[in-house]
Design an enzyme around this catalytic site. Structure first.
Site: not given
Ligand SMILES: [Zn+2]
Ligand SMILES: [Zn+2]
Length: 169
Positions: A128-129, A138-139, A144, A166
């Site tokens: 994520h990071e 952000h999704c 996700c 993404c």
């Molecule tokens: Zn984030």
């Molecule tokens: Zn996503």
């Protein structure tokens, strides 16, 4: 084209090695383990008993020896915060990112230890990071990895995979 992993303060080497392996599989990029940084006392907030992640990112960015790497991910075993939130699992800038292990362990919530789950959570937060450092935002898809998570329930639900939208190409 590589990702540099560094320990910030004391971090179990086992966790670093495991993340190195998992991140290499997730991004298909070379992942290296660099010389770590000492415990970031400059970022400690006594009142909150937490470390300000933004201050640590700044210190990582200023480190000349990290300058040659594409992305730098710091791993810390202390609780992190930013001013408007109770805590954060991690934070990212354009080249540097950090994740905290503290709240990814079941033991933090007085639940029985679960190494498999812990490993998945560490990878999820790391992807994520790092995703942010590659320009992803952000999704809204809760499955996700780029979904914003402020609880372990969210982290466990989303997991370490990108949705089709993404997925870095
Ligand atoms: Zn984030
Ligand atoms: Zn996503």
């Amino acid at each position: 084209m590589e990702i540099l992993l560094i320990a910030i303060g004391e971090v179990e080497i086992k966790v670093i090695e495991m993340l190195k392996y998992d991140l290499n599989k997730a991004f298909g990029k070379q992942v290296l383990v660099g010389k770590g940084m000492p415990r970031p006392d400059y970022a400690f907030n006594k009142k909150r008993n937490q470390y300000l992640s933004t201050a640590i990112l700044k210190a990582m960015m200023e480190k000349k020896e990290y300058g040659i790497y594409e992305k730098i991910l710091g791993i810390i075993d202390y609780d992190l915060y930013v001013p408007k939130l109770n805590f954060v699992f991690g934070e990212a800038g354009q080249r540097v990112a950090i994740i905290s292990l503290t709240r990814l362990r079941n033991e933090f919530y007085n639940l029985p230890k679960d190494q498999t789950l812990f490993r998945k959570r560490v990878l999820t937060e790391a992807v994520h990071e790092l995703g942010h450092t590659y320009g992803l935002v952000h999704c809204r898809n809760p499955h996700c990895v780029m979904f914003f998570s402020n609880s372990l329930i969210d982290t466990d639900m989303k997991g370490p995979n990108f949705c089709q939208k993404c997925k870095p190409r």
